[in-house]
Design an enzyme around this catalytic site. Structure first.
Site, PDB file in Angstrom:
ATOM      1  N   HIS A  95       2.050  46.133   2.071  1.00  0.00           N
ATOM      2  CA  HIS A  95       3.147  45.095   1.917  1.00  0.00           C
ATOM      3  C   HIS A  95       2.708  44.073   1.096  1.00  0.00           C
ATOM      4  O   HIS A  95       3.157  43.414   0.288  1.00  0.00           O
ATOM      5  CB  HIS A  95       3.897  44.902   3.045  1.00  0.00           C
ATOM      6  CG  HIS A  95       4.416  46.036   3.957  1.00  0.00           C
ATOM      7  ND1 HIS A  95       5.676  46.570   3.798  1.00  0.00           N
ATOM      8  CD2 HIS A  95       3.937  46.494   5.018  1.00  0.00           C
ATOM      9  CE1 HIS A  95       5.957  47.462   4.670  1.00  0.00           C
ATOM     10  NE2 HIS A  95       4.790  47.611   5.520  1.00  0.00           N
TER      11      HIS A  95
HETATM   12  O1  RIB Z   1       6.728  43.776   7.392  1.00  0.00           O
HETATM   13  C1  RIB Z   1       5.253  43.650   6.551  1.00  0.00           C
HETATM   14  C2  RIB Z   1       4.676  42.331   7.094  1.00  0.00           C
HETATM   15  O2  RIB Z   1       4.732  42.396   8.472  1.00  0.00           O
HETATM   16  C3  RIB Z   1       3.343  42.063   6.668  1.00  0.00           C
HETATM   17  O3  RIB Z   1       3.108  41.005   6.185  1.00  0.00           O
HETATM   18  C4  RIB Z   1       2.366  42.681   7.650  1.00  0.00           C
HETATM   19  O4  RIB Z   1       1.125  41.953   7.532  1.00  0.00           O
HETATM   20  C5  RIB Z   1       3.198  42.258   8.696  1.00  0.00           C
HETATM   21  O5  RIB Z   1       2.790  41.015   9.129  1.00  0.00           O
END
Ligand code: RIB
Ligand code: CA
Length: 315
Positions: free
Chosen positions: A240
């Site tokens: 992500h």
């Molecule tokens: O949903 C994804 C996010 O949540 C990313 O930033 C991952 O590192 C977690 O923190």
């Protein structure tokens, strides 16, 4: 000229890859890392940020620690089951020779913004607690943010930590509401574009073979790979935060539409949901450029090639 960049982060496996991606990209100059609670506790996210920077030979980049807790209600639980109890997939990187910047994250960020001679990109890839505090404490500094790239939320994909909420927003919905209600030029990189963008084992193998930094990155990722396979039967991982940094590094990577976005800050089943109004394109000053389309193969190739290049250079 590389553009000044600040990353606010809760390393975190995908945070670590995002930091390495920024260091691998000549388009940006990573001038500060600020840490926040989230995946694991703040002392751990802060130590992890120091170690990841040191891994890439960049312990010169200052790291300032920020919020240890959400603004109003404590985050119900951390994400050690996803990122490992220490946050880097069970991998213990060599300790950094650098020490944490003595300034609170919000002060370090405000001072950097006020002194900046060109617009600064801020990529917030953990809960947005520090960003909310900056907006409330130093509004004049926040106005100097050239572009705020947020990893978080979801327009049409539901949540990943609950049926309604994506993790970064769920961890601090009040902070998210404050940030998304600002007039700072903001891009929202949510699950709609991150979930389809899957890094496969072939791509991991490419940067793993390129040098020690790549091998360490692949080792950090292994827990994510195992979690994805055991939880979803997936053969790859969703990074992500790395996609959010790709947008910060190359503006326009993602297809965006200006939308009004509100956050559910109630304490019911919908808490942490981002409600994106896709009925129309918004001209509101608080509207957000919501990422709605992505060329996932191109984004994966960008990440793999940049990480492989970094690994080959740092050696
Ligand atoms: O949903 C994804 C996010 O949540 C990313 O930033 C991952 O590192 C977690 O923190
Ligand atoms: Ca993160």
């Amino acid at each position: 000229m590389p553009r000044p960049l600040v990353i606010d982060t809760d390393p975190g496996i995908d945070d670590a890859l995002a930091i390495l991606l920024a260091l691998a990209s000549p388009e940006v100059d990573l001038q500060l890392v600020t840490t926040v609670h989230g995946n694991v506790e703040l002392p751990q996210t802060t130590d992890n940020a120091l170690r990841v920077l040191h891994l890439a030979g960049r312990s010169d980049v200052p790291v300032a620690a920020g919020a240890a807790e959400s603004l109003v209600y404590p985050q119900p639980e951390r994400a050690g089951h996803v990122h490992g109890s220490a946050g880097l997939g069970g991998v213990v990187l060599p300790p950094s020779p650098a020490v944490v910047d003595p300034r609170p994250a919000v002060v370090a960020l405000a001072e950097l913004l006020v002194a900046a001679e060109q617009p600064v990109t801020v990529a917030a890839i953990g809960p947005w607690t520090n960003v909310a505090l900056l907006l409330a404490t130093y509004p004049q500094a926040a106005e100097r943010i050239g572009r705020l790239v947020l990893m978080g939320g979801s327009a049409s994909r539901g949540g990943n930590v609950t049926a309604a909420a994506e993790f970064n927003v769920w961890a601090d919905p009040e902070a998210a509401a404050r940030v998304l209600g600002s007039t700072v030029p903001t891009v929202l990189v949510g699950l709609d574009v991150t979930v389809p963008t899957v890094l496969g084992e072939e791509g991991i193998a490419r940067f793993a073979a390129a040098g020690p930094v790549g091998a360490a990155a692949a080792a950090i990722l292994q827990q994510y790979v195992d979690h994805a396979r055991s939880s979803y039967g997936a053969t790859g991982v969703v990074l992500h935060d790395a996609l959010a940094l790709t947008e910060a590094i190359v503006p326009g990577t993602l297809g965006t539409v200006r939308r009004d976005v509100v956050v559910d800050t109630t304490r019911g089943a919908g808490r942490g949901q981002t409600l994106v109004d896709r009925r129309s394109v918004s001209d509101s000053p608080t509207a957000v450029d919501v990422a709605e389309t992505v060329d996932s193969p191109a984004a994966v190739e960008f990440l793999v090639s940049r990480l492989a290049g970094l690994a080959a250079r740092v050696g």
